[in-house]
Scaffold this active site. Structure first.
Site, short mmCIF file in Angstrom:
data_model
loop_
_atom_site.label_atom_id
_atom_site.label_comp_id
_atom_site.label_asym_id
_atom_site.label_seq_id
_atom_site.Cartn_x
_atom_site.Cartn_y
_atom_site.Cartn_z
N ALA A 37 0.86 -1.19 0.00
CA ALA A 37 0.00 0.00 0.00
C ALA A 37 0.89 1.24 0.00
CB ALA A 37 -0.89 -0.02 1.23
N GLY A 61 0.63 -5.04 0.88
CA GLY A 61 -0.56 -5.14 0.04
C GLY A 61 -0.27 -5.80 -1.31
N GLU A 106 -0.49 -9.34 -0.64
CA GLU A 106 -1.90 -9.67 -0.36
C GLU A 106 -2.72 -9.72 -1.65
OE1 GLU A 106 -1.93 -6.48 2.60
OE2 GLU A 106 -2.85 -7.90 3.99
N GLU A 121 4.58 -5.04 7.20
CA GLU A 121 3.80 -4.01 7.90
C GLU A 121 4.24 -3.82 9.34
OE1 GLU A 121 2.57 -6.33 5.92
OE2 GLU A 121 0.98 -5.52 4.64
N1 CAA Z 1 4.62 3.22 -0.63
C1 CAA Z 1 5.03 4.36 -1.16
N2 CAA Z 1 6.22 4.50 -1.80
C2 CAA Z 1 6.99 3.41 -1.89
C3 CAA Z 1 6.62 2.17 -1.36
C4 CAA Z 1 5.36 2.08 -0.70
N3 CAA Z 1 4.89 0.94 -0.18
N4 CAA Z 1 7.61 1.29 -1.61
C5 CAA Z 1 8.57 1.94 -2.28
N5 CAA Z 1 8.19 3.23 -2.45
C6 CAA Z 1 8.95 4.29 -3.13
C7 CAA Z 1 10.11 4.77 -2.27
O1 CAA Z 1 9.68 5.70 -1.33
C8 CAA Z 1 11.03 5.35 -3.32
O2 CAA Z 1 10.55 6.63 -3.66
P1 CAA Z 1 11.61 7.85 -3.89
O3 CAA Z 1 12.44 7.39 -5.06
O4 CAA Z 1 10.71 9.01 -4.19
O5 CAA Z 1 12.40 7.94 -2.64
C9 CAA Z 1 10.81 4.44 -4.53
O6 CAA Z 1 9.57 3.77 -4.31
C10 CAA Z 1 11.88 3.37 -4.67
O7 CAA Z 1 11.99 2.70 -3.41
P2 CAA Z 1 13.38 2.46 -2.67
O8 CAA Z 1 14.34 3.57 -2.98
O9 CAA Z 1 13.10 2.17 -1.24
O10 CAA Z 1 13.89 1.13 -3.45
P3 CAA Z 1 14.81 -0.02 -2.89
O11 CAA Z 1 15.11 -0.90 -4.05
O12 CAA Z 1 15.95 0.51 -2.09
O13 CAA Z 1 13.88 -0.85 -1.84
C11 CAA Z 1 11.85 -1.91 -1.13
C12 CAA Z 1 12.75 -1.51 -2.31
C13 CAA Z 1 12.55 -2.98 -0.27
C14 CAA Z 1 10.57 -2.52 -1.73
C15 CAA Z 1 11.53 -0.68 -0.26
O14 CAA Z 1 11.07 0.36 -1.13
C16 CAA Z 1 10.49 -0.90 0.77
O15 CAA Z 1 10.77 -1.47 1.82
N6 CAA Z 1 9.23 -0.43 0.52
C17 CAA Z 1 8.16 -0.47 1.48
C18 CAA Z 1 7.59 -1.88 1.60
C19 CAA Z 1 6.48 -1.90 2.65
O16 CAA Z 1 6.67 -1.59 3.80
N7 CAA Z 1 5.27 -2.34 2.23
C20 CAA Z 1 4.11 -2.43 3.09
C21 CAA Z 1 3.26 -1.19 2.96
S1 CAA Z 1 1.92 -1.15 4.11
C22 CAA Z 1 0.74 -2.16 3.45
O17 CAA Z 1 0.89 -2.72 2.39
C23 CAA Z 1 -0.52 -2.31 4.26
C24 CAA Z 1 -1.43 -3.36 3.79
O18 CAA Z 1 -1.49 -4.43 4.35
C25 CAA Z 1 -2.32 -3.16 2.68
#
Ligand code: CAA
Length: 262
Positions: free
Chosen positions: A69, A113, A116, A136
């Site tokens: 998400a 998400g 999911e 999460e």
């Molecule tokens: N939401 C918003 N933006 C996101 C994102 C997310 N879930 N995941 C990645 N991005 C964005 C980053 O902020 C970044 O943006 P900028 O370039 O503007 O800084 C861009 O995508 C690239 O990401 P990274 O620089 O972090 O890329 P990376 O290769 O170093 O890492 C990753 C990749 C491991 C996937 C890392 O981005 C990450 O950990 N993302 C978050 C994953 C996460 O926590 N997901 C769960 C979300 S909550 C949820 O999903 C609730 C639910 O149950 C529905």
């Protein structure tokens, strides 16, 4: 229909074709915001209603199926805002309404998400680059789109607990061993493999396909007795189709069945 956060395409040249939906917010690694989920819902329902479409494939990019998400979109939500906007349910359940098979073709990150949504699909094909996880807990929340329910059903309680409580990602091989994915394929051939599976299913009797999907979902969502009863009702009802007569006649006469989907 024109979309901003997804791409849609129709593939194949047989009578029944395959609808392909590609999540397309590359800068955010396909993070799932309201607009993307609304568009995904519209595209799924449009393919589901289109009589020329058999299966639907849902995919992302090489780097990410979806990284979860959209954290930026929900970072400042209050409890009441999350509740009144029905965050993570208003537009996330559409995939469950689709009667046609939905194949998730996952390369790269399928997190939160994203994992999911992949688990809501009927078949999960993984590229060797796929990484699955429910991180999460690291954000101070828990999964909100079925992760605490579908992950343990898919891979068992102990492994699901570990992944959910630590936020650890698992690679494609571990995901296959655990039963989360049906098969691993080289990333370069992911779409070809998904299309081949879809084409095979498109050649089957479509009433059987839709009802089979319903029965398997019943196994996932109900107890054994009601699931077996539902299966038996569907089994009996399929003797009312022309495809059943054709399929059995073809077998007995050693020829290939030609289904009319009636
Ligand atoms: N939401 C918003 N933006 C996101 C994102 C997310 N879930 N995941 C990645 N991005 C964005 C980053 O902020 C970044 O943006 P900028 O370039 O503007 O800084 C861009 O995508 C690239 O990401 P990274 O620089 O972090 O890329 P990376 O290769 O170093 O890492 C990753 C990749 C491991 C996937 C890392 O981005 C990450 O950990 N993302 C978050 C994953 C996460 O926590 N997901 C769960 C979300 S909550 C949820 O999903 C609730 C639910 O149950 C529905």
């Amino acid at each position: 229909m024109s979309y901003e956060c997804i791409l849609t395409d129709v593939r194949g040249d047989a009578a029944l074709k395959t609808g392909v939906i590609t999540l397309n917010r590359p800068k955010q690694l396909n993070a799932l915001n309201d607009q993307l989920m609304d568009e995904l819902g519209q595209a799924l329902l449009a393919f589901d209603a289109d009589p020329t479409i058999g299966c639907i494939i849902l995919t992302g990019s090489e780097k990410a199926f979806a990284a979860g998400a959209d954290i930026a979109a929900m970072a400042k939500l209050t409890h009441m805002q999350a509740h009144t906007r029905q965050y993570i349910s208003r537009n996330w359940e559409v995939i469950r309404q689709v009667r046609k098979p939905v194949i998730a073709a996952v390369a790269g990150f399928a997190l939160g998400g994203g994992c999911e949504v992949a688990m809501m699909c009927d078949i999960l094909l993984a590229a060797d680059t796929a990484k699955f996880g429910q991180p999460e807990i690291k954000l101070g929340i828990i999964p909100g789109a079925g992760g605490t329910q579908r992950l343990p059903r898919a891979i068992g309680k102990a492994k699901a607990m570990e992944l959910l409580l630590t936020g650890r990602m698992m690679g494609a091989e571990e995901a296959e061993r655990a039963g989360l994915v049906s098969r691993i394929v080289p990333a370069a051939t992911l779409m070809d493999e998904a299309l081949a599976v879809a084409e095979q299913i498109n050649g089957m009797s479509q009433p059987s396909v839709a009802l089979l999907k319903e029965c398997v979902n019943e196994a996932f969502e109900s107890g054994l007795s009601s699931g077996v009863q539902a299966e038996r009702r569907v089994f009996h009802s399929l003797f009312g189709t022309e495809d059943q007569q054709e399929g059995m006649d073809a077998f007995l006469n050693k020829r290939k069945a030609v289904f009319t989907h009636r």
